[in-house]
Scaffold this motif. Structure first.
Motif, PDB file in Angstrom:
ATOM      1  N   ALA A  61      38.273 -18.366 -26.089  1.00 53.72           N
ATOM      2  CA  ALA A  61      39.178 -18.043 -27.181  1.00 53.72           C
ATOM      3  C   ALA A  61      39.668 -16.610 -27.006  1.00 53.72           C
ATOM      4  N   ASP A  62      40.883 -16.347 -27.442  1.00 51.76           N
ATOM      5  CA  ASP A  62      41.443 -15.003 -27.298  1.00 51.76           C
ATOM      6  C   ASP A  62      40.576 -13.950 -27.991  1.00 51.76           C
ATOM      7  N   SER A  63      39.951 -14.342 -29.082  1.00 50.53           N
ATOM      8  CA  SER A  63      39.167 -13.392 -29.872  1.00 50.53           C
ATOM      9  C   SER A  63      37.916 -12.892 -29.154  1.00 50.53           C
ATOM     10  N   VAL A  64      37.494 -13.586 -28.089  1.00 51.88           N
ATOM     11  CA  VAL A  64      36.257 -13.189 -27.398  1.00 51.88           C
ATOM     12  C   VAL A  64      36.487 -12.835 -25.932  1.00 51.88           C
ATOM     13  N   LYS A  65      37.702 -13.009 -25.443  1.00 51.26           N
ATOM     14  CA  LYS A  65      37.988 -12.699 -24.039  1.00 51.26           C
ATOM     15  C   LYS A  65      37.658 -11.248 -23.734  1.00 51.26           C
ATOM     16  N   GLY A  66      36.989 -11.050 -22.612  1.00 52.58           N
ATOM     17  CA  GLY A  66      36.606  -9.696 -22.215  1.00 52.58           C
ATOM     18  C   GLY A  66      35.306  -9.220 -22.822  1.00 52.58           C
ATOM     19  N   ARG A  67      34.787  -9.936 -23.809  1.00 52.54           N
ATOM     20  CA  ARG A  67      33.519  -9.559 -24.449  1.00 52.54           C
ATOM     21  C   ARG A  67      32.427 -10.601 -24.208  1.00 52.54           C
ATOM     22  N   PHE A  68      32.799 -11.866 -24.178  1.00 51.07           N
ATOM     23  CA  PHE A  68      31.830 -12.955 -24.002  1.00 51.07           C
ATOM     24  C   PHE A  68      31.980 -13.539 -22.600  1.00 51.07           C
ATOM     25  N   THR A  69      30.857 -13.962 -22.040  1.00 50.24           N
ATOM     26  CA  THR A  69      30.865 -14.618 -20.736  1.00 50.24           C
ATOM     27  C   THR A  69      29.997 -15.864 -20.799  1.00 50.24           C
ATOM     28  N   ILE A  70      30.572 -16.985 -20.404  1.00 50.52           N
ATOM     29  CA  ILE A  70      29.832 -18.236 -20.356  1.00 50.52           C
ATOM     30  C   ILE A  70      29.400 -18.497 -18.917  1.00 50.52           C
ATOM     31  N   SER A  71      28.195 -19.016 -18.753  1.00 51.92           N
ATOM     32  CA  SER A  71      27.703 -19.335 -17.419  1.00 51.92           C
ATOM     33  C   SER A  71      26.779 -20.536 -17.502  1.00 51.92           C
ATOM     34  N   SER A  72      26.513 -21.112 -16.353  1.00 51.15           N
ATOM     35  CA  SER A  72      25.719 -22.331 -16.316  1.00 51.15           C
ATOM     36  C   SER A  72      24.686 -22.254 -15.205  1.00 51.15           C
ATOM     37  N   ASP A  73      23.473 -22.673 -15.495  1.00 51.21           N
ATOM     38  CA  ASP A  73      22.424 -22.817 -14.489  1.00 51.21           C
ATOM     39  C   ASP A  73      22.133 -24.306 -14.389  1.00 51.21           C
ATOM     40  N   ASN A  74      22.776 -24.965 -13.441  1.00 60.10           N
ATOM     41  CA  ASN A  74      22.646 -26.418 -13.356  1.00 60.10           C
ATOM     42  C   ASN A  74      21.227 -26.852 -13.005  1.00 60.10           C
ATOM     43  N   ALA A  75      20.481 -26.006 -12.313  1.00 59.21           N
ATOM     44  CA  ALA A  75      19.096 -26.353 -11.972  1.00 59.21           C
ATOM     45  C   ALA A  75      18.222 -26.424 -13.219  1.00 59.21           C
ATOM     46  N   LYS A  76      18.609 -25.671 -14.241  1.00 54.37           N
ATOM     47  CA  LYS A  76      17.839 -25.646 -15.488  1.00 54.37           C
ATOM     48  C   LYS A  76      18.524 -26.427 -16.598  1.00 54.37           C
ATOM     49  N   THR A  78      21.051 -25.665 -18.295  1.00 55.50           N
ATOM     50  CA  THR A  78      21.203 -24.690 -19.373  1.00 55.50           C
ATOM     51  C   THR A  78      22.517 -23.923 -19.213  1.00 55.50           C
ATOM     52  N   VAL A  79      23.184 -23.731 -20.318  1.00 52.42           N
ATOM     53  CA  VAL A  79      24.395 -22.921 -20.378  1.00 52.42           C
ATOM     54  C   VAL A  79      24.113 -21.697 -21.237  1.00 52.42           C
ATOM     55  N   TYR A  80      24.640 -20.563 -20.807  1.00 51.49           N
ATOM     56  CA  TYR A  80      24.426 -19.299 -21.516  1.00 51.49           C
ATOM     57  C   TYR A  80      25.744 -18.777 -22.051  1.00 51.49           C
ATOM     58  N   LEU A  81      25.659 -18.033 -23.125  1.00 53.75           N
ATOM     59  CA  LEU A  81      26.806 -17.298 -23.647  1.00 53.75           C
ATOM     60  C   LEU A  81      26.353 -15.857 -23.837  1.00 53.75           C
ATOM     61  N   GLN A  82      26.792 -15.010 -22.925  1.00 57.57           N
ATOM     62  CA  GLN A  82      26.497 -13.583 -23.021  1.00 57.57           C
ATOM     63  C   GLN A  82      27.546 -12.944 -23.929  1.00 57.57           C
ATOM     64  N   MET A  83      27.105 -12.332 -24.991  1.00 51.91           N
ATOM     65  CA  MET A  83      28.008 -11.757 -25.979  1.00 51.91           C
ATOM     66  C   MET A  83      27.791 -10.252 -26.024  1.00 51.91           C
ATOM     67  N   ASN A  84      28.803  -9.512 -25.612  1.00 53.39           N
ATOM     68  CA  ASN A  84      28.764  -8.052 -25.610  1.00 53.39           C
ATOM     69  C   ASN A  84      29.760  -7.485 -26.610  1.00 53.39           C
ATOM     70  N   SER A  85      29.604  -6.227 -26.924  1.00 49.67           N
ATOM     71  CA  SER A  85      30.521  -5.540 -27.849  1.00 49.67           C
ATOM     72  C   SER A  85      30.714  -6.363 -29.121  1.00 49.67           C
ATOM     73  N   LEU A  86      29.632  -6.797 -29.677  1.00 47.81           N
ATOM     74  CA  LEU A  86      29.709  -7.667 -30.848  1.00 47.81           C
ATOM     75  C   LEU A  86      30.297  -6.944 -32.052  1.00 47.81           C
ATOM     76  N   LYS A  87      31.021  -7.715 -32.849  1.00 49.49           N
ATOM     77  CA  LYS A  87      31.691  -7.200 -34.044  1.00 49.49           C
ATOM     78  C   LYS A  87      31.173  -7.972 -35.261  1.00 49.49           C
TER      79      LYS A  87
END
Length: 124
Positions: A61-76, A78-87
């Motif tokens: 979403a535009d509101s989180v671009k540049g602050r949030f990063t989604i990633s996936s560990d297929n071996a586990k 599990t999907v992660y959402l790294q949230m930085n510069s939280l408001k």
């Protein structure tokens, strides 16, 4: 039994970071995309991000671009959402959900399975 279990929520000050996790089971993880949604009190549930487990394509979403990063560990599975510069406006219950693709990723009605949610509170 299909399960999506979110974790990692909590209380953080503005400018801080959190990492959410979504652990999936009961379905073929590689065949699905995982989306993150959030719902603040009195507001509709909105799409935050999506990742395709097959090719790693990501959407935000535009509101989180540049602050949030989604990633996936297929071996586990599990999907992660790294949230930085939280408001403070990021405060919401965050949900993960599974759909076959990310093509209409922000449409919550596209998703087949949902987790129970995890609370994120950002203080000012």
């Amino acid at each position: 039994e299909v399960q999506l279990v979110e974790s990692g929520g909590g209380l953080v000050q503005a400018g801080g970071s959190l990492r959410l996790s979504c652990a999936a089971s009961g379905f073929t993880f590689d065949d699905y995309a995982i989306g993150w949604f959030r719902q603040a009190p009195g507001k509709e549930r909105e799409g935050v991000s999506c990742i395709s487990s097959s090719d790693g394509s990501t959407y935000y979403a535009d509101s989180v671009k540049g602050r949030f990063t989604i990633s996936s560990d297929n071996a586990k599975n599990t999907v992660y959402l790294q949230m930085n510069s939280l408001k403070p406006e990021d405060t919401a219950v965050y949900y993960c959900a599974a759909d076959r693709f990310c093509d209409r990723w922000s449409d919550l009605y596209e998703y087949d399975y949902w987790g129970q949610g995890t609370q994120v509170t950002v203080s000012s």
